[in-house]
Motif scaffolding. Structure first.
Motif, PDB file in Angstrom:
ATOM      1  N   GLY A 123       1.188   2.661  -3.355  1.00  0.00           N
ATOM      2  CA  GLY A 123      -0.041   3.145  -3.957  1.00  0.00           C
ATOM      3  C   GLY A 123      -0.967   2.045  -4.423  1.00  0.00           C
ATOM      4  N   ILE A 124      -0.672   0.796  -4.043  1.00  0.00           N
ATOM      5  CA  ILE A 124      -1.552  -0.316  -4.410  1.00  0.00           C
ATOM      6  C   ILE A 124      -2.697  -0.348  -3.406  1.00  0.00           C
ATOM      7  CG2 ILE A 124      -1.702  -2.828  -4.604  1.00  0.00           C
ATOM      8  CD1 ILE A 124       1.348  -2.727  -5.340  1.00  0.00           C
ATOM      9  N   ARG A 125      -3.924  -0.251  -3.901  1.00  0.00           N
ATOM     10  CA  ARG A 125      -5.070  -0.242  -2.973  1.00  0.00           C
ATOM     11  C   ARG A 125      -5.442  -1.676  -2.633  1.00  0.00           C
ATOM     12  NH1 ARG A 125      -7.074   4.777  -5.209  1.00  0.00           N
ATOM     13  NH2 ARG A 125      -7.001   6.262  -3.499  1.00  0.00           N
TER      14      ARG A 125
ATOM     15  N   VAL B 269       0.710   8.620  -2.610  1.00  0.00           N
ATOM     16  CA  VAL B 269       1.691   8.155  -3.594  1.00  0.00           C
ATOM     17  C   VAL B 269       1.448   8.872  -4.924  1.00  0.00           C
ATOM     18  CG1 VAL B 269       2.494   6.188  -4.935  1.00  0.00           C
ATOM     19  CG2 VAL B 269       2.034   5.923  -2.506  1.00  0.00           C
ATOM     20  N   ARG B 270       0.199   8.985  -5.321  1.00  0.00           N
ATOM     21  CA  ARG B 270      -0.119   9.654  -6.580  1.00  0.00           C
ATOM     22  C   ARG B 270       0.254  11.133  -6.536  1.00  0.00           C
ATOM     23  NH1 ARG B 270      -3.789   5.581  -6.203  1.00  0.00           N
ATOM     24  NH2 ARG B 270      -3.921   4.274  -8.068  1.00  0.00           N
TER      25      ARG B 270
ATOM     26  N   ASP C 212      -5.822   8.521   1.473  1.00  0.00           N
ATOM     27  CA  ASP C 212      -5.253   7.246   1.886  1.00  0.00           C
ATOM     28  C   ASP C 212      -3.858   7.089   1.288  1.00  0.00           C
ATOM     29  OD1 ASP C 212      -5.566   6.553  -0.728  1.00  0.00           O
ATOM     30  OD2 ASP C 212      -7.017   4.958  -0.382  1.00  0.00           O
ATOM     31  N   ALA C 213      -3.222   5.958   1.610  1.00  0.00           N
ATOM     32  CA  ALA C 213      -1.837   5.753   1.205  1.00  0.00           C
ATOM     33  C   ALA C 213      -1.687   5.876  -0.308  1.00  0.00           C
ATOM     34  CB  ALA C 213      -1.363   4.389   1.688  1.00  0.00           C
ATOM     35  N   ALA C 214      -2.672   5.349  -1.051  1.00  0.00           N
ATOM     36  CA  ALA C 214      -2.566   5.390  -2.506  1.00  0.00           C
ATOM     37  C   ALA C 214      -2.648   6.822  -3.018  1.00  0.00           C
ATOM     38  CB  ALA C 214      -3.669   4.530  -3.116  1.00  0.00           C
ATOM     39  N   ASP C 215      -3.485   7.648  -2.381  1.00  0.00           N
ATOM     40  CA  ASP C 215      -3.592   9.056  -2.798  1.00  0.00           C
ATOM     41  C   ASP C 215      -2.265   9.772  -2.668  1.00  0.00           C
ATOM     42  OD1 ASP C 215      -6.259   9.082  -3.451  1.00  0.00           O
ATOM     43  OD2 ASP C 215      -6.895   9.413  -1.375  1.00  0.00           O
TER      44      ASP C 215
ATOM     45  N   SER D 153       0.835  -1.200   0.000  1.00  0.00           N
ATOM     46  CA  SER D 153       0.000   0.000   0.000  1.00  0.00           C
ATOM     47  C   SER D 153       0.873   1.255   0.000  1.00  0.00           C
ATOM     48  CB  SER D 153      -0.989  -0.004   1.168  1.00  0.00           C
ATOM     49  OG  SER D 153      -0.302   0.152   2.375  1.00  0.00           O
TER      50      SER D 153
ATOM     51  N   TYR E 234       3.368   1.084  -9.723  1.00  0.00           N
ATOM     52  CA  TYR E 234       1.974   0.670  -9.915  1.00  0.00           C
ATOM     53  C   TYR E 234       1.064   1.837 -10.284  1.00  0.00           C
ATOM     54  CZ  TYR E 234      -2.419  -1.721  -8.775  1.00  0.00           C
ATOM     55  OH  TYR E 234      -3.658  -2.281  -8.818  1.00  0.00           O
ATOM     56  N   THR E 235       1.319   3.000  -9.686  1.00  0.00           N
ATOM     57  CA  THR E 235       0.401   4.118  -9.911  1.00  0.00           C
ATOM     58  C   THR E 235       0.719   4.883 -11.197  1.00  0.00           C
ATOM     59  OG1 THR E 235       1.841   5.473  -8.549  1.00  0.00           O
ATOM     60  CG2 THR E 235      -0.081   4.516  -7.477  1.00  0.00           C
TER      61      THR E 235
END
Lengths: 297, 373, 520
Positions: free
Chosen positions: A180-182, C84-85, C79-82, A177, C112-113
């Motif tokens: 950026g992996i959801r 990172v983006r 969240d964590a993914a946001d 995560s 990944y992103t």
């Protein structure tokens, strides 16, 4: 000799179908840590949808609906129930799935009633002859479809972002995560995949030589548990090996039941997978292809 | 809750249990017998799974061993099945001992496996035992099973005979009534023993093995021994429960001890709250009586249809209620019924044991740095 | 004026609803800066990074106050993914590479992103430029890489998204001095390519060398801040993290008879040629030392030196690959953990290992397990002997609780206790076992200065009153200086020095281990 060969081929084909179910167990387990006791009901659900819909919308559209239905149910179970557990841990999740299984299976059993629904598969009861070996077309087709399905899985997990992301998430969720992996998304994908594989397996388990869709089909998922376990909890290739091993064992023990009965008793075919599983677990506690550190329960 | 109110509640429940046969119909007596039998099994399982942390899906296998040992040792030989014709009391003790022995024999396997692996290995046990029950038909009666001798002590039988007529305060005490008191006695003893084990040296060792085998061993607890004792005790409980089920049915058959039965035991202890002896008993009441009661009173419930009519028949309805109850408890009730009851009590008495905490903490409480290099 | 790249204001973080990890922490990272956060184990450094990268939740942590802004935008609700983006990536402590995935797949997961294939290919080329070894080994599983290469892979994985801000959690942990220097150079190089870096380090010298500005975090609070040069010159940082200016208090060996002669007399502990390997990694290599009866012997060394491994071997939790440990006549390395405990060896754990649902009293009573004789049946039947025994031991542990100041908590379940109290309960459990040898694994990690002082006093008192031997594992040098008679220093699994605290402190090898290659 051709009897033996027939048993072996039947066993391999049955084993491949089992490995579809076992792979579903493995994918759900690695992506969400859940021992999916409701998997059998999802197998049945896929076949049931095909059986009730093929008359009205045709067999192939019904298959699509069956696969989609099984996938959606899996995703919904995860999103609505597993993720909302009051006390999330592998133990409570497993028992939650027992509850889900009871509800799903009871409802499907009620709907099916005492009948055996036909699947309406176009290959019907035809057989394929190879020399002096005769095999049901469904079994041959099952083997082919399974090989294709595992090829697709291999492509997904090694050649696509989503698949590599899923493997990363399975190996180390919190770290994944951070890339950026959801995790909610990889988990949903895992459940959907497992549902699709289950429905495919369900279709082959209920077409010829099986009589049709009956609630007992859900039990066949239990036969896939030893396949999954002895392959290794977290390994899709392990599921294939385990499925083949269990399929062969079952087919041979059942095929030679008359000869084996004096030593092993009648109906040993049902028990053999579990005996094999216990023996393998004793020798290799993490299965044949499982990684040692993968599971910390 | 301190000890005094707990004892009071126990005493009241005991008095109610002793009085019930004077008012209950045969249906309710029969249901009560099943409840008490499965409660003992559930209490044993909660010691193993809840306290010692060893997941078992094979409890029904041990119950089956108890049931068949009782039936075999106390039964008379007939043309179809053999029996030893031993006194029933001895049969009951043997049921517990043999089940415990099989548990001990299985514990080396259990010692090698953990968590879900262990659970699935025990799952295999259910199938293996079932296979044996079906195939050893000169002892077990095969698929159809065999009948079970009623329990008796010299001069008194827990059946409708010997004495043929027995009445207390104008209520005729038949087999069901007599068995009721036997079962109450067994249940009280079983729960008392389990609570003592849970709260004493053994229970502490089990709980520490569950929480951390490394820490338990560092405190001098023999981990393999603790796991073995938990398996032995829980198997003995299952053995007694199985023998009681055999007595309550008057027959034994392999289908009584299917995988479903194992699952039911697990559900009882999870619904009740893992590790809680009282919770296990309450779970048993719910799980065991629900299908029986719904079936009995289906005609009075408007939404239920007759079996086979395609509508919602009682057994279907009870299965669905059962499944939904499992889901609801796990999603909404942390720590099962026992956890819910505890929180309710805390709210009721206004005492929350959580003190305000303002200390810093080490990060990463679960990972050792030395092993990450 | 444009907003700072990262600004943390008055941040509070709590774990499990009860345990405070950070309080009122503020910090700023300007674009293009390298900022270091220094602090010992348990200071809250990792929690700070997790709060910034929005990854507290899986660990049971929550932000209970304050804000985190990235490029002027509040990160609350993301969240964590946001994040990172948005260009903010964290490299976790301990590398955490995906061992079963190949190097190329690890990088792919890192990117990944990034959906644009061209941008991704460029990023990968940059990573391969920076770390040529990764290009060379791209098709091998990550698990086969060496520690330094794994750190490079972890950083490369994060660089796949071309971040504006890179969060690095202890990149030098467990690496040899030469590699530490190399990682430092890489951090500088990444920074020169335009990426700001927030760096967490226990190795203060490395942290201060590459950083522009630095903060010192202690038990969840910022206790010092300034430019790297200012901090490196400050006495406090030198004392606390460099261990150079600490005045040594000579500890006199207490010769008095123990006041409570409850334990069997302590024996000599001899560690001889001890080697431990896990897979291909050598955690300990030919370590030998002797602990004389009735003394406090400290094992110190930087993180990853092998100290906890050693304690785990002494306690029987790990097997020795080679060598032996004797306690008196008994060979500990040949015994199972519970048998070792039976000899009167008790221990505490670095990460606290208590039965959380049980009360303090029950946890302490587990320590008495080996001293209680009544088995399963007498206990189940509550025979008079078992009841008497239970009562006696309850009285004993009540006395121990009194000694440790936790008597009022006896009936409280452990999971509701604060961290410091849990540490005390664990100490009490070890003492309840009536040990003659006590192994303490980082007894003050995560404690405030005051709590550490209290614990030091307790350890002194225990040694004095009970007359036992203590093996004390600490990475915090000043703490052991006033406590131990003898010190053994480990680094990379090898013994590099031993002697009295005063001797050890002047040893050039020790300075090197603690201060990095540059200091020697």
């Amino acid at each position: 000799m051709s009897y033996f060969l027939e048993q072996v081929l039947n066993g391999l084909s049955y084993g491949l179908v089992l490995s579809l179910i076992a792979a579903g167990f493995a994918i759900v387990f690695t992506s969400t840590g859940v021992l999916n006791f409701a998997h059998g009901s999802v197998v049945l659900l896929g076949a049931y949808l095909v059986a009730v819909l093929h008359d009205t919308i045709g067999f192939w559209p019904a298959v699509l609906v069956g696969l989609a239905g099984a996938a959606v149910v899996g995703v919904a179970i995860n999103a609505l129930l597993v993720r909302n557990l009051a006390d999330p841990n592998p133990g409570t999740a497993a028992i939650l799935m027992l509850g889900v299984d009871i509800v799903l299976l009871t409802e499907l059993t009620r709907r099916i009633g005492n009948q055996v629904l036909t699947l309406g598969a176009p290959w019907g009861a035809s057989v394929v002859r190879l020399g002096d070996v005769t095999l049901p077309t469904g079994r041959v087709l099952a083997a082919g479809v399974t090989v294709v399905a595992f090829g697709a899985l291999w492509y997904l997990f090694s050649r696509t972002d989503l698949g590599v992301g899923m493997r990363a998430a399975a190996a180390d969720g919190p770290t994944a995560s951070l890339m950026g992996i959801r995790l909610s998304r990889t988990a949903a994908t895992g459940w959907a995949l497992a549902g699709i594989l289950a429905a495919v397996a369900g279709i082959f388990l209920t077409s010829f030589p099986a009589p049709g869709v009956a609630p007992t089909v859900a039990l066949s998922a239990f036969a896939a548990i030893p396949a999954w376990v002895l392959g290794g909890f977290d390994s899709v290739p392990g599921a294939v090996v385990g499925g083949l091993l269990i399929g062969l064992t079952s087919a041979l023990v059942t095929g030679y039941e008359a000869e084996l009965e004096p030593f092993l008793g009648s109906g040993f075919g049902e028990v053999a997978p579990y005996v094999v599983m216990i023996v393998v677990l004793l020798v290799r506690p993490s299965g044949l292809l499982g990684s040692k550190e993968a599971v910390r329960v | 809750m301190s000890d005094a109110p707990r004892k009071l509640v126990g005493l009241v429940l005991l008095l109610v249990a002793l009085a019930l046969p004077f008012v209950l119909t045969d249906f309710w007596l029969q249901t009560g017998l099943f409840v008490m039998a499965t409660a003992i099994g559930a209490v044993g399982l909660t010691l193993l799974v809840g306290v010692a942390g060893q997941l078992s899906l094979g409890h029904a296998a041990f119950a089956a061993i108890g049931a068949y040992v009782y039936a075999f040792t106390t039964g008379e030989s007939t043309t179809t099945v053999e029996g030893l014709g031993l006194p029933p009391l001895l049969g009951l003790v043997l049921a517990a001992l043999v089940a415990a022995g099989v548990g001990a024999a299985f514990s080396p396997i259990a010692g090698r496996l953990r968590g879900i692996y262990l659970g699935l290995a025990t799952l295999g046990l259910v199938f293996v035992v079932r296979h044996l029950l079906v195939n050893l038909d000169q002892w077990t009666g095969g698929f159809v099973g065999r009948s079970v001798e009623p329990f008796a002590v010299p001069g008194f039988s827990f059946s409708n005979r010997d004495p043929d007529y027995l009445a207390v305060a104008g209520v005729e005490f038949e087999g069901l009534h007599r068995l009721w008191y036997l079962f109450v006695l067994l249940a009280v003893v079983a729960i008392w023993l389990a609570s003592n084990m849970r709260n004493g040296r053994t229970g502490r060792a089990w709980a520490n093995v569950r929480d951390s085998e490394t820490a338990a061993a560092a405190m001098g607890v023999g981990v393999a021994g603790a796991k073995r004792s938990a398996f032995v005790v829980s198997s003995a409980y299952a053995g007694v429960a199985g023998a009681m089920l055999a007595l309550a049915y008057g027959r034994v058959a392999p289908d009584v001890f299917s995988l479903t039965a194992s699952v039911d035991y697990l559900v009882m202890i999870v619904l009740g709250g893992l590790g809680s002896v009282a919770g296990a008993a309450v779970g048993a009441v719910f799980v065991t009586s629900l299908p029986l009661v719904l079936a009995q009173y289906s005609s009075a419930l408007p939404f239920l249809a007759a079996p086979g009519s395609g509508g919602l028949d009682p057994s279907t309805a009870s299965r669905i209620v059962y499944g939904l109850a499992i889901i609801a408890v796990l999603v909404f009730l942390r720590g099962g019924l026992a956890g819910g009851a505890r929180r309710l009590r805390e709210r009721f008495t206004g005492s929350t044991p959580v003190p305000p905490v303002d200390r810093p903490v080490a990060e990463e409480p679960s990972r050792s740095k030395e092993t990450t290099r | 004026m444009s907003p700072p790249l990262l600004s943390v204001e008055h941040l509070d973080v709590v774990y499990d609803g009860t345990i405070t990890a950070l309080s009122d922490v503020s910090l700023v990272v300007e674009p293009g800066q390298v900022v270091a956060v220094l602090g010992s184990n348990g200071a809250g450094k990792t929690s700070l990074l997790r709060a910034v990268s929005r990854s507290l939740q899986p660990y049971g942590g929550t932000v209970t106050g304050g804000t985190v802004r990235f490029a002027g935008e509040d990160l609350a609700g993301t969240d964590a993914a946001d994040v990172v983006r948005r260009g903010l990536v964290q490299v976790p402590e301990g590398r955490r590479i995906f061992r079963d995935l190949t190097v190329a797949e690890n990088l792919r997961a890192g990117g990944y992103t990034v959906k644009d294939a061209k941008a991704r290919a460029e990023a990968r080329d940059r990573v391969f430029d920076l770390f040529p070894i990764l290009a060379e080994r791209r098709d091998q599983p990550g698990g086969l890489l060496s520690g330094g290469q794994q750190q490079m892979l972890a950083m490369g994985r994060a660089l796949m998204v071309s971040p504006q801000l890179l969060l690095l959690d202890e990149p030098s942990l467990g690496l040899a001095p030469l590699l530490v220097d190399q990682i430092g150079e890489i951090v500088t190089e990444i920074n020169q390519q335009g990426t700001a870096v927030l760096l967490i380090e226990q190795n203060a010298v490395m942290g201060l060398r590459v950083a522009d500005a630095a903060y010192v975090l202690e038990t969840g609070r910022v206790t010092a801040a300034g430019t790297a040069a200012e901090l490196a010159a400050s006495d406090e940082v030198q004392e606390r993290y460099l261990g150079v200016a600490v005045p040594v208090v000579a500890t006199s060996v207490v010769e008095a008879e123990p006041a409570i002669p409850t334990a069997e007399p302590p024996q000599q502990l001899r560690v001889e040629g001890l080697t431990v390997r896990f897979g291909g990694i050598t955690a300990l290599s030919e370590v030998s030392f002797t602990v004389e009866p009735g003394t406090v012997h400290a094992l110190i060394g930087p993180n990853g030196a092998g100290k906890s491994t050693l304690v785990n071997v002494l306690g029987g939790a790990y097997r020795a690959t080679e060598g032996a440990v004797h306690y008196g006549d008994a060979e500990l390395t040949a015994l199972r953990s519970d048998k070792v405990a039976g000899l009167g060896v008790a221990r505490t754990f670095q990460n606290i290992s208590l039965a959380l649902e049980d009360t303090v009293e029950d946890n302490l009573l587990v320590g008495r397990h080996r001293l209680m004789r009544r088995g399963l049946l007498p206990g189940a039947l509550r025979l008079p002997g078992a009841r008497r025994e239970e009562r006696e031991h309850r009285e004993t542990v009540a006395g121990i609780a009194e000694l440790l100041g936790i008597a009022h908590l006896l009936r409280t379940p452990v999971h509701t206790l604060a961290y410091g109290d849990r540490k005390r309960v664990e100490m009490g459990r070890a003492l309840a076992a009536r040990p003659s040898l006590l192994l303490l694994d980082e007894p003050v990690a995560g404690m405030t200065h005051g709590e550490s002082q209290d614990m030091a006093e307790t350890i002194r008192q225990v040694r004095r009153d009970l007359g036992l031997s203590i093996v004390l594992v600490e990475h915090d040098m000043p703490f052991v200086m006033g406590l131990a008679e003898q010190v053994t220093v480990l680094d990379f699994g090898k013994k590099i020095a031993e002697g009295t605290p005063a001797q050890v402190q002047r040893d050039p090898e020790v300075l090197r281990a603690y201060l990095g290659a540059a200091a020697a």
